[in-house]
Structure formats: structure tokens, C-alpha cells
Design an enzyme around this catalytic site. Sequence first.
Site, PDB file in Angstrom:
ATOM      1  N   ASP A 148       1.191  -6.327  -3.904  1.00  0.00           N
ATOM      2  CA  ASP A 148       1.378  -7.633  -3.272  1.00  0.00           C
ATOM      3  C   ASP A 148       0.682  -8.751  -4.057  1.00  0.00           C
ATOM      4  O   ASP A 148       0.184  -8.543  -5.164  1.00  0.00           O
ATOM      5  CB  ASP A 148       0.882  -7.563  -1.824  1.00  0.00           C
ATOM      6  CG  ASP A 148       1.780  -8.304  -0.848  1.00  0.00           C
ATOM      7  OD1 ASP A 148       2.322  -9.362  -1.228  1.00  0.00           O
ATOM      8  OD2 ASP A 148       1.939  -7.840   0.294  1.00  0.00           O
ATOM      9  N   ASP A 208       9.168 -13.569   2.535  1.00  0.00           N
ATOM     10  CA  ASP A 208       9.444 -12.413   3.385  1.00  0.00           C
ATOM     11  C   ASP A 208      10.656 -12.633   4.290  1.00  0.00           C
ATOM     12  O   ASP A 208      10.838 -13.704   4.874  1.00  0.00           O
ATOM     13  CB  ASP A 208       8.241 -12.106   4.274  1.00  0.00           C
ATOM     14  CG  ASP A 208       7.076 -11.520   3.498  1.00  0.00           C
ATOM     15  OD1 ASP A 208       7.196 -11.358   2.273  1.00  0.00           O
ATOM     16  OD2 ASP A 208       6.038 -11.229   4.124  1.00  0.00           O
TER      17      ASP A 208
END
Length: 469
Positions: A148, A208
Site C-alpha cells: 500500500d 479505492d
Amino acid sequence: MFPFFFALFFSSTDVLAASPSYNGLGLTPQMGWDNWNSFGCSVKEELLLGTAEKIVKLGLKDLGYNYIILDDCWSSGRSSNGSLLADDSKFPHGMKYVAEQLHNSQLKFGMYSSAGEYTCAGYAGSLGYEDMDAATFASWDVDYLKYDNCYNKGEFGTPEISYKRYKAMSDALNKTGRPIFYSLCNWGQDLTFYWGSAISNSWRMSGDVYPQFDRPDSRCPCSGDEYDCSYPGFHCSIMNILNKAAPMGQNAAPGGWNDLDMLEVGVGNMSDSEEVAHFSMWAIVKSPLIIGADIDDLKDSSLSVYSNPAVIAINQDVLGTPATRIWKYHVSDKDQYGEGEIQLWSGPLDNGDHVVALLNGGNNERSMNASWNDIFIDYLADSDELSNTWGLYDLWARRMSNATAASILSGNMTSAGLNYNVTQLNYTAGIARNDSRLFGDRVVELSKGESLTATVPGHGVALFRLRPE
């Protein structure tokens, strides 16, 4: 995942893409399951192993969903020597045990970290610890790393800066000698699609996803074709991400894939037509197919969507060429959010076949058509490479019935023999053998100069494989 605090400005410069397959992995897009979208930080050993067991029983492993990915919140920090520790209250037998259990079921084990001081949920990140953490993952027999972008200490702003930060873990993973699929999750920041294939097997290209077909959200501020988004955000709808991905297909190939984020089929309250469209479009643009749903709470219709081998075969086609958006038009029958557009996508497949999608983002059912010249826009009109006649196969025509899916979910029916089994016959071999499960139904013949016409539901898709005859 997106950070809670994030700098607002960066500049970018072009970086040349490298050759694909940098580590020999990811020759087709990865498939599997990740816990984050349904469970967040509520992770434990029983969840992973129970989900894995269910994925096997439902026949999803046989279809190719083989990575079980443990996302954030698994760690209890670092030991006195700096190595990562698993939270033994959540994983009492340790990570190597989890890997062993998954491997015994012919599944693969994925884990998560962040190229920052902390992960997105505030656990220990891997920035500055790349060699140590890669060695730890390898010692746990990990097969996959989702990496991430949270708490990155401001190490972004140009492709070169982000490339170096993510390359550190790439190099560290390769040093371990263990094949580990490397999945970047930096939200497309700093033009990842230009440099991702040089150091990784897939890369997120947007903020996202969330389970809305086209609802705008201020937390996902870039829209339309704004692929170079300075603030990727989150809560991005299916259509928002798809439109951002439209120009990026040219940067994906075997070994390196644009990742449109997890599949939201079975998450939230999208309609069946929306779930079919979502799954279809992720498949044809060669995005990873990572299930984000709670497998224990899966609707029968959602299992039916996930279980369509004819669509998965498009995604796993070894040519690895994403379909291209040929045109997009806005329409007057907009939905409650004021959104409405129609699109045509088309692309070649390995054996000379072709895939075509008519996507209806309008609110109402409509008749849509695509001309011969639009479908084969990358060929000269009189090209000898083109057959004069094509068989048209509806890839959703043989979809598993909801009744069958319900029986499988309830345990009243086994999936054995119902689903395609890629462990016995891979998709390439199945296509070569004309396995009917990979084609749907032949619905019409398309001759040179004719148009393809289909009735498409609102917020839905018509998806076809074309075969030269």
C-alpha cells in the site's frame, strides 16, 4: 486503501515502461479473495481458513480463484530485532501455519504491508525495513504481497520518487529467492502505469472502489477520463474507475496488469445487471479478479456471476491484451445521480477470436449496436487478417442459474462437475478444444459490413466472443 492524512500536491514527469514479466509471475491477471472490503480490521485465522475452505467447496478455486489475501491489521508490531510480528491473539498458530493450511488446499497465501512508516490502519509499515520484511514474508511461505501507499513520509511527487520507493521492496522480494507476486497499491499516483511493470506484477490505477455503479462522491474527486489524478481519493464508483482505466490498456501485458481494485460483486446493494456489468468489464480490461465479498454471506446471484467460466476465460486469455473503449456517448435517460452514458469496448484474443462489450450506463433498457468498422477499428477494412464471417457467442447465456447457486451455497448440491476446473484443463486448452462452457451460446452470424445489435438492460452489459468462421 487511502491514507487519513495526505499531501495535496505533486508534479509528474514521464518514465518509460519496462518489459513485462519482470519476475516471471502474473502471466495472466491474478484471481483470488481479499478480506478488506467486507471485514476491514476484523481479521483472524479462522476467517482466512474458513473462507478458503468455502472457496474450495463452492468451486471457486477450480475456476482459478487461488490467492487468499490477508489485508491490514494482522500485526502486533516489531520484535526487539526489528522483525515483524503476527498478532498471536488473531493468528495463534502463526503465519507459517496459515500458509501451510492454504497450500494443502492448493491455494496461495497473500499478505499486506505498506510502503510507509505505518499501514493505512496504523500498524507497522515496511518503509526502511524492506529487506527484513521481505525475508520475514518468505520465511512464512507467503506467495503474494499487496503493498500500500499510506504514511509514505512525503516520498512521492514524481514517477522517479515513487518508483524508487516501491522498487526497494521489489528488490527485497527478489533477493529472498521465493517467487512472490508483487501487487502495488499506490492508487495510480505518479503515473504508475508507466513504470509499474518494471518492478511489479500489478498496480492500482485509481482510488479505492466502493459498491456503487456510478454514484459520484466528493471523496473521489477526479472523474471522467482523468487518469492522471493528483488526489485519487476513495469511494470511487464502478464507472468512475472504468473510465479512468480506458486509456491505460496499452500499458498492460502478461506479467503486469492495471488493477481496477477488488470486485464488489456481493458487496453492498448493486443490482444483478450492475454486478454482471462490473464483473464483465473488469474481466475484459484484464484487471485482477479479486473477490471482495463475504463468502459466507454471498447471494446466489453473486455466486452465479463469479462462477461464469466464459467470462473468466476472456480475463485469463494468454494474449493479455485489454479491450479498448472504442466510443462513449452520453444519453438522455440519466439515473438518479444525473449519470448516463453508453460505451463500446472491443479487443483481440489469443486464438484469433475477439471480445466485444456493449455497456449501457443509461437508466433504461435500450437496443445498442456496433458497426463492423468500429469492432475491428484496429484493422484495415479490407484486411486479409479478418474473416468475412464471425460466429457471435453470448458469454452470459449459459450462466449458472440462481437456483443452482443457492443449492451449492446451502450445501444441498456439490459444485463438483458443475464448474469448469482450470486445474484439469486450463482456459487456453479449453478454448482450443471448443469446450462449450467457455463460449456461452452462439446467437447469430456476423458477416462483413454488418452491425452487431443487442438489447442491453439499464446499468448493464451485453458481452460477446466473436469467432472467425
